[in-house]
Design an enzyme around this catalytic site. Structure first.
Site, PDB file in Angstrom:
ATOM      1  N   HIS A 158      73.424  47.506   7.899  1.00 37.26           N
ATOM      2  CA  HIS A 158      72.667  46.558   7.072  1.00 37.26           C
ATOM      3  C   HIS A 158      71.651  47.319   6.253  1.00 37.26           C
ATOM      4  O   HIS A 158      70.912  48.151   6.781  1.00 37.26           O
ATOM      5  CB  HIS A 158      71.938  45.515   7.925  1.00 37.26           C
ATOM      6  CG  HIS A 158      71.103  44.586   7.105  1.00 37.26           C
ATOM      7  ND1 HIS A 158      71.649  43.536   6.395  1.00 37.26           N
ATOM      8  CD2 HIS A 158      69.774  44.564   6.831  1.00 37.26           C
ATOM      9  CE1 HIS A 158      70.694  42.902   5.743  1.00 37.26           C
ATOM     10  NE2 HIS A 158      69.542  43.513   5.985  1.00 37.26           N
ATOM     11  N   ARG A 185      60.553  29.412   4.743  1.00 40.68           N
ATOM     12  CA  ARG A 185      59.657  30.551   4.483  1.00 40.68           C
ATOM     13  C   ARG A 185      59.543  30.807   2.981  1.00 40.68           C
ATOM     14  O   ARG A 185      58.480  31.168   2.479  1.00 40.68           O
ATOM     15  CB  ARG A 185      60.198  31.808   5.174  1.00 40.68           C
ATOM     16  CG  ARG A 185      60.008  31.808   6.691  1.00 40.68           C
ATOM     17  CD  ARG A 185      60.826  32.908   7.345  1.00 40.68           C
ATOM     18  NE  ARG A 185      60.527  34.202   6.765  1.00 40.68           N
ATOM     19  CZ  ARG A 185      61.426  35.196   6.643  1.00 40.68           C
ATOM     20  NH1 ARG A 185      62.673  35.019   7.046  1.00 40.68           N
ATOM     21  NH2 ARG A 185      61.071  36.341   6.128  1.00 40.68           N
ATOM     22  N   SER A 191      65.067  37.377  11.070  1.00 41.48           N
ATOM     23  CA  SER A 191      66.037  36.827  10.125  1.00 41.48           C
ATOM     24  C   SER A 191      67.234  37.761   9.988  1.00 41.48           C
ATOM     25  O   SER A 191      68.391  37.339  10.088  1.00 41.48           O
ATOM     26  CB  SER A 191      65.372  36.608   8.766  1.00 41.48           C
ATOM     27  OG  SER A 191      66.305  36.199   7.792  1.00 41.48           O
ATOM     28  N   LYS A 205      71.345  37.444  12.421  1.00 39.83           N
ATOM     29  CA  LYS A 205      72.682  37.403  11.814  1.00 39.83           C
ATOM     30  C   LYS A 205      73.501  38.630  12.193  1.00 39.83           C
ATOM     31  O   LYS A 205      74.703  38.528  12.473  1.00 39.83           O
ATOM     32  CB  LYS A 205      72.552  37.283  10.297  1.00 39.83           C
ATOM     33  CG  LYS A 205      72.014  35.928   9.830  1.00 39.83           C
ATOM     34  CD  LYS A 205      71.800  35.885   8.333  1.00 39.83           C
ATOM     35  CE  LYS A 205      70.688  36.820   7.919  1.00 39.83           C
ATOM     36  NZ  LYS A 205      70.087  36.513   6.621  1.00 39.83           N
ATOM     37  N   ASP A 242      68.548  30.489  11.077  1.00 40.71           N
ATOM     38  CA  ASP A 242      67.970  31.378  10.061  1.00 40.71           C
ATOM     39  C   ASP A 242      68.068  30.762   8.676  1.00 40.71           C
ATOM     40  O   ASP A 242      67.150  30.923   7.861  1.00 40.71           O
ATOM     41  CB  ASP A 242      68.674  32.734  10.075  1.00 40.71           C
ATOM     42  CG  ASP A 242      68.136  33.642   8.979  1.00 40.71           C
ATOM     43  OD1 ASP A 242      66.939  33.968   9.023  1.00 40.71           O
ATOM     44  OD2 ASP A 242      68.898  33.994   8.058  1.00 40.71           O
TER      45      ASP A 242
END
Length: 427
Positions: A86, A172, A187, A191, A165
């Site tokens: 990621h 948010r 967050s 995932k 999320d």
């Protein structure tokens, strides 16, 4: 049935710096996701978290509760280890495109659930949709089948992964609570953990074009996310990497696909190759395959073979011509000397204004829009040489893109670029 907790009591506790119990956290996440706690109360709790923070124990429970709001995929039946990557997002960051097939070519399956660009940062799915025929949406059956047959998949996440999320992020976004390291970390990691990979490598960007501009903030986010991954049983490591200048030589959609294919063919910009290999080695090490050198899979064409199969499996034509822009505009080097500044944020905004990005999630993007450049930071340039080429479908977009680039280019200035990899963070 009477609720076991009262939202106001949870809000007051966090407001006053009290550590929330695991039961309180699990209840409030579940109740908000299920519609029993209204937006205004969850907004107040998020603001309390923004100012008070969370302990590692609170954050681990909060993240696990978000994961438990949906499914956690089980990839144990694939017959090979799984690793994922990621990136926190940047400009010209096309690394996922060559990285997934490269790691798959080394015998490790890569379940890459990706997103779309917003603002000045590009999105992996937008880039791949520049390939004619390629589709981002896969059923669970197609997803698992492709992982088994090809070894790599890059696609959109379904609604069953950490649905908490999705609603929390939207809240948010409109309540000024995005820039909270615990909330950012939960967050991302809810995932990523739900994807079910055995190992996870995080590429945490820092610099002008990154969400975390300050290197110390980037390190704090990286340490927080590594802790969450390890707490959930996923072997996790983070690299903190430079985003003070854009990565590679292209920012946009089709232009980044073209550059990714160059890397897979054994060429491409040195920084993209270096970062791709660094992340690949971390992914392989995370599943005990550090005996394999991914550079070999780039050199002998195995990674390119997987790329072609991966694109074709999702309906794309790996041999099709990529979209070309209707309009091009050249920006020349302002002086002769060493290019010391090529500001990532400014280039990202320019590409966005040319049509490569979006201001809202529902906005369309242009496959052909973007910016390419002929020299990177540290290289010599000559006054008047073509340095940037702005590409767009609409010439009316060029003036505002040029405005974004004012002050973005520096020759022989005192700017000192960050090293490509600033830090490596483990549990």
């Amino acid at each position: 049935m009477t609720a076991p907790f009262d939202a106001i009591d949870v809000i007051r506790a966090k407001r006053d710096g009290v550590v929330l119990s695991a039961e309180q956290i699990r209840w409030v996440i579940g109740a908000y996701t299920g519609g029993q706690v209204p937006d205004e109360q969850m907004s107040a709790l998020l603001m309390a978290v923004f100012f008070r923070g969370m302990t590692p124990e609170e954050l681990a429970v909060w993240t696990q509760a978000m994961i438990d709001s949906g499914v956690r995929k089980d990839l144990s039946g694939l017959g090979r280890p799984t690793a994922d990557k990621h990136s926190t997002g940047g400009v010209g960051d096309k690394v996922t495109l060559p990285l997934a097939p490269l790691v798959a070519a080394c015998g490790v399956a890569v379940p890459q659930l990706s997103g779309r660009g917003l603002g000045h940062t590009g999105g992996t799915l937008d880039k791949l949709e520049a390939v004619p025929g390629w589709r981002a949406a896969l059923s669970d059956e197609e997803y698992v089948s492709q992982l088994r047959d090809v070894g790599a998949v890059i696609c959109a996440a379904g609604n069953d992964l950490a649905p908490a999320d999705k609603v929390l992020y939207a809240l948010r976004d409109v309540t000024g609570t995005v820039e909270s390291i615990p909330l950012i970390a939960s967050s991302i990691m809810s995932k990523k953990i739900a994807e079910g990979a055995d190992a996870l490598v995080l590429d945490v960007k820092t610099g002008s074009g990154a969400f975390m501009r300050d290197p110390d903030d980037a390190r704090t986010l990286a340490r927080t996310m590594v802790g969450l991954g390890e707490a959930a049983g996923v072997r996790t490591v983070a690299l903190v990497t430079a985003m003070d200048r854009p990565l590679g030589r292209a920012a946009g959609n089709a232009v980044e696909v073209a550059e990714s294919v160059e890397v897979l063919a054994g060429g491409g910009p040195a920084d993209v190759v270096e970062l791709t290999l660094a992340l690949a080695r971390e992914m392989l090490a995370g599943v005990g395959r550090d005996d394999v050198d991914p550079a070999d899979a780039l050199a002998d064409g195995r990674a390119m073979d997987v790329w072609r199969r991966m694109i074709a499996a999702q309906g794309g034509d790996p041999d099709a011509a990529l979209p070309q822009p209707a309009e091009r505009h050249v920006v020349t080097a302002p002086a002769t000397g060493t290019l010391t500044r090529l500001d990532a944020y400014a280039l990202g905004v320019a590409a966005w204004r040319l049509g490569a990005g979006r201001a809202r999630k529902e906005d369309p993007v242009s496959a052909a829009a973007g910016v390419v450049w002929t020299a990177g930071v540290g290289e010599q340039v000559t006054a008047g040489q073509p340095l940037l080429e702005l590409q767009t479908d609409d010439a009316a977009r060029i003036p505002r893109a040029l405005e974004a680039l004012e002050g973005a280019i520096g020759v022989d200035t005192a700017d000192e670029p960050l090293p490509l990899v600033l830090d490596r963070i483990t549990a």
